[in-house]
Design an enzyme around this catalytic site. Structure first.
Site: not given
Length: 191
Positions: A136-139
């Site tokens: 989950v690429p929250c970056h």
């Protein structure tokens, strides 16, 4: 089946991954030393035992390794075990997984997509608790102005900016005192 974990090498250091029979429970980005990564995993998931990863987890590890080296590893089909996550957080995590590599959104754009007017803080809080780092690429979700200074809460040595640079994205480095005290005025037209 209970929870299990594995430690693996990536382009950003030794990461950890925790899984259950339902899917990935968490990804631990590297701490300064592998021992610290293991300690954090043990503190968060004391019941997990080190095991050889099954196929779904191997696929997740492979995708994380590829992405950590600047490649386009596919993590879209990786099963996640979202037990214990709020419905709102689950919706945010599913949406954030759709943000393409190399692109970013702001907290307010995500809140708008969730039909949560004024929900930037709620989105930020949910992403700050994201246990599925990189999957989950929250970056890829940034403050208004595209500032990316924060380190991951699940990996003390890796910043959003570093993860985005691996994807070829270069957000604004940091807020300065001038950004806070003297907001940028629009350019004046030349006559």
């Amino acid at each position: 089946m209970g929870r299990s974990y594995a430690i693996f090498d990536t382009g950003i250091g030794r990461c950890g991954i925790v899984w259950s029979g339902a899917g990935i429970v968490a990804v631990q980005l590297p701490e300064a030393r592998e021992l610290e990564t293991r300690r954090r995993l043990f503190r968060l998931y004391p019941e997990a035992r080190e095991q050889r990863p099954p196929l779904n987890v191997e696929m997740a590890i492979e995708g994380i390794v590829v992405q950590s080296r600047g490649g386009a590893g596919d993590l879209s089909e990786i099963s996640l075990d979202m037990t214990g996550q709020s419905v709102f957080s689950q919706r945010i995590y599913e949406f954030v997984r759709t943000i393409p590599r190399g692109e970013t959104r702001t907290y307010s754009e995500v809140a708008s997509q969730m039909r949560r007017a004024g929900g930037e803080f709620s989105v930020a809080q949910a992403l700050a608790k994201n246990p599925f780092m990189i999957i989950v690429p929250c970056h890829r979700v940034l403050e208004v102005g595209h500032y990316a200074d924060k380190n991951s809460p699940f990996g003390g040595t890796i910043s959003k900016r570093h993860l985005l640079s691996l994807e070829g994205t270069h957000p604004i480095a940091s807020k300065t005192l001038f950004d806070v005290l003297l907001p940028v005025a629009p350019p004046r037209p030349h006559n």
